[in-house]
Design an enzyme around this catalytic site. Structure first.
Site, PDB file in Angstrom:
ATOM      1  CB  SER A 165      -5.617   2.799   7.346  1.00 22.12           C
ATOM      2  OG  SER A 165      -6.381   3.692   7.294  1.00 22.12           O
ATOM      3  CG  HIS A 219      -1.959   3.852   5.001  1.00 20.40           C
ATOM      4  ND1 HIS A 219      -1.206   3.787   3.747  1.00 20.40           N
ATOM      5  CD2 HIS A 219      -3.327   4.166   4.682  1.00 20.40           C
ATOM      6  CE1 HIS A 219      -1.904   4.061   2.803  1.00 20.40           C
ATOM      7  NE2 HIS A 219      -3.353   4.153   3.353  1.00 20.40           N
ATOM      8  CG  ASP A 249      -6.078   6.317   3.940  1.00 20.38           C
ATOM      9  OD1 ASP A 249      -5.498   5.937   3.041  1.00 20.38           O
ATOM     10  OD2 ASP A 249      -6.509   5.407   4.734  1.00 20.38           O
ATOM     11  CG  MET A 300      -9.817  10.365   1.412  1.00 19.55           C
ATOM     12  SD  MET A 300     -11.149   9.441   2.144  1.00 19.55           S
ATOM     13  CE  MET A 300     -10.494   7.937   2.397  1.00 19.55           C
ATOM     14  CG  HIS A 340      -3.356   6.410   0.334  1.00 16.01           C
ATOM     15  ND1 HIS A 340      -4.115   5.638   0.293  1.00 16.01           N
ATOM     16  CD2 HIS A 340      -2.975   6.812  -1.066  1.00 16.01           C
ATOM     17  CE1 HIS A 340      -4.670   5.315  -0.902  1.00 16.01           C
ATOM     18  NE2 HIS A 340      -4.056   5.899  -1.722  1.00 16.01           N
ATOM     19  CG  MET A 400      -6.719   8.262  -1.964  1.00 15.79           C
ATOM     20  SD  MET A 400      -7.540   7.242  -0.774  1.00 15.79           S
ATOM     21  CE  MET A 400      -6.857   7.789   0.725  1.00 15.79           C
ATOM     22  CG  MET A 418      -6.050   2.249  -4.349  1.00  8.63           C
ATOM     23  SD  MET A 418      -6.070   2.718  -2.467  1.00  8.63           S
ATOM     24  CE  MET A 418      -7.489   2.376  -1.886  1.00  8.63           C
ATOM     25  CG  ASP A 422      -4.801   1.416   1.175  1.00  9.62           C
ATOM     26  OD1 ASP A 422      -5.497   0.894   2.231  1.00  9.62           O
ATOM     27  OD2 ASP A 422      -4.652   2.487   0.878  1.00  9.62           O
TER      28      ASP A 422
HETATM   29  C1  DX5 Z   1      -9.468   3.681   1.321  1.00  9.19           C
HETATM   30  C2  DX5 Z   1      -8.045   4.081   2.064  1.00  9.19           C
HETATM   31  C3  DX5 Z   1      -7.626   3.025   2.680  1.00  9.19           C
HETATM   32  C4  DX5 Z   1      -8.634   2.364   4.008  1.00  9.19           C
HETATM   33  C5  DX5 Z   1      -8.407   1.080   4.199  1.00  9.19           C
HETATM   34  O1  DX5 Z   1      -9.479   4.857   0.321  1.00  9.19           O
HETATM   35  O2  DX5 Z   1      -7.147   4.324   1.153  1.00  9.19           O
HETATM   36  O3  DX5 Z   1      -6.309   3.093   3.462  1.00  9.19           O
HETATM   37  O4  DX5 Z   1      -8.487   3.370   4.954  1.00  9.19           O
HETATM   38  O5  DX5 Z   1      -9.597   0.680   4.864  1.00  9.19           O
HETATM   39  P1  DX5 Z   1     -10.032  -0.725   5.250  1.00  9.19           P
HETATM   40  O6  DX5 Z   1      -8.835  -1.512   5.676  1.00  9.19           O
HETATM   41  O7  DX5 Z   1     -11.061  -0.628   6.191  1.00  9.19           O
HETATM   42  O8  DX5 Z   1     -10.436  -1.322   3.924  1.00  9.19           O
HETATM   43 ZN    ZN Z   2      -4.679   4.319   1.963  1.00 12.34          ZN
END
Ligand code: DX5
Ligand code: ZN
Length: 219
Positions: free
Chosen positions: A5, A30, A32, A34, A64, A66, A135, A170
Site C-alpha cells: 500500500s 495497492h 488507497d 480517500m 481501493h 474509499m 478491512m 487490509d
Molecule cells: C486504510 C487503507 C489501508 C492502509 C493500510 O484505510 O485502506 O490500505 O493503507 O495501512 P497499514 O498497513 O499501515 O494498516
Molecule cells: Zn486499502
C-alpha cells in the site's frame, strides 16, 4: 501475495518507493483513494495513480476506493492505469450492477467491507466479484492495530467462495498476524506501515512474505 500500500510510501519519492516494494517481492501495488466523506481523510487522486503507472509500467495496480460515490471516479482510475478497482458495499446501492459496469471498462472488480459491516451485507454478492476486500482496520488511516474479528469474516467468505475469488485483508497486517490471515483464507495481504514504515523495505518485505510463506507477482 503481498500488496504494497503506497499510502505509507514517501510521497516525495513515490516512484522510488513503488519500485523498491516491487523489487523486494510485493506482487502488486495497492492504491488507497480517500475522499474526505466516506472516510475522514484525503489521500490521492487519478493523477497520482497515473504517475505510478508511468514509473511501474508492468505492475498490477489495485485501486481501493474509499469514496462515497465510486461510480463517479471509476472511469478516471481506469484511464490512470488501474488493473483492479474495489469499492465499498456501504457506499453503493447496487454493487452487482456497478461491478458489471466497471468490468466493461476493462478492470477486475473487488467488493470491500468495513470491520463492523455484517456478512449479511456481502452475502448476496459473493459470486459477483473477483475479489473480496476485508478491512481489518477502520478505513482512513494507516498504522492502526489489526482487528481480530476480520479473521472470522475472511474465513466465512472463503468457506463460501472456495477458489472462485481472491480475498484481500487490509489494515494492520504485519509479520505477527500474517500467518493467521493466510490460515483464515486470505490470499492477498495489504501492508503499508509494516513495509514502508521500516528502514529497510527489502528486509520488511522478506519478513512479511516469510510470515505468509507465500510470494510471487501478479501478471
Ligand atoms: C486504510 C487503507 C489501508 C492502509 C493500510 O484505510 O485502506 O490500505 O493503507 O495501512 P497499514 O498497513 O499501515 O494498516
Ligand atoms: Zn486499502
Amino acid at each position: 501475495m503481498l500488496a504494497a500500500s503506497i499510502f505509507s510510501a514517501d510521497f516525495a519519492n513515490l516512484g522510488r518507493d513503488s519500485n523498491a516494494a516491487m523489487n523486494a517481492g510485493a506482487a502488486l501495488l495497492h492504491v488507497d483513494i480517500m475522499d474526505g466523506h466516506f472516510v475522514p481523510n484525503l489521500s490521492m487522486g487519478p493523477l497520482v495513480c497515473a504517475a505510478v503507472r508511468r514509473v511501474c509500467p508492468d505492475t498490477f495496480l489495485d485501486v481501493h476506493l474509499m469514496v462515497t460515490n465510486p461510480k463517479e471516479f471509476i472511469p478516471a482510475f481506469v484511464k490512470a492505469g488501474a488493473n483492479s478497482i474495489s469499492f465499498h458495499v456501504e457506499a453503493v446501492r447496487q454493487p452487482k450492477e456497478l461491478a458489471a459496469w466497471a468490468r466493461d471498462l476493462g478492470v477486475s472488480v473487488g467488493l470491500a467491507s468495513n470491520p463492523q459491516t455484517p456478512t449479511t451485507a456481502i452475502q448476496p454478492f459473493l459470486k459477483d466479484f473477483e475479489l473480496h476486500l476485508v478491512m481489518s482496520v477502520h478505513p482512513g488511516f494507516s498504522g492502526q492495530g489489526f482487528i481480530e474479528s476480520a479473521l472470522e469474516k475472511t474465513k466465512w467468505i472463503r468457506e463460501r467462495v472456495g477458489t472462485g475469488a481472491r480475498i484481500q485483508m487490509d489494515g494492520g497486517v504485519d509479520p505477527a498476524n500474517g500467518a493467521r490471515c493466510v490460515a483464515a483464507g486470505a490470499d492477498v495481504l495489504v501492508s503499508a506501515t509494516a513495509l514502508f514504515g521500516k528502514p529497510n523495505i527489502e528486509q520488511a518485505a522478506r519478513e512479511l512474505l516469510d510470515s505468509f510463506t507465500l510470494g510471487g507477482r501478479v501478471e
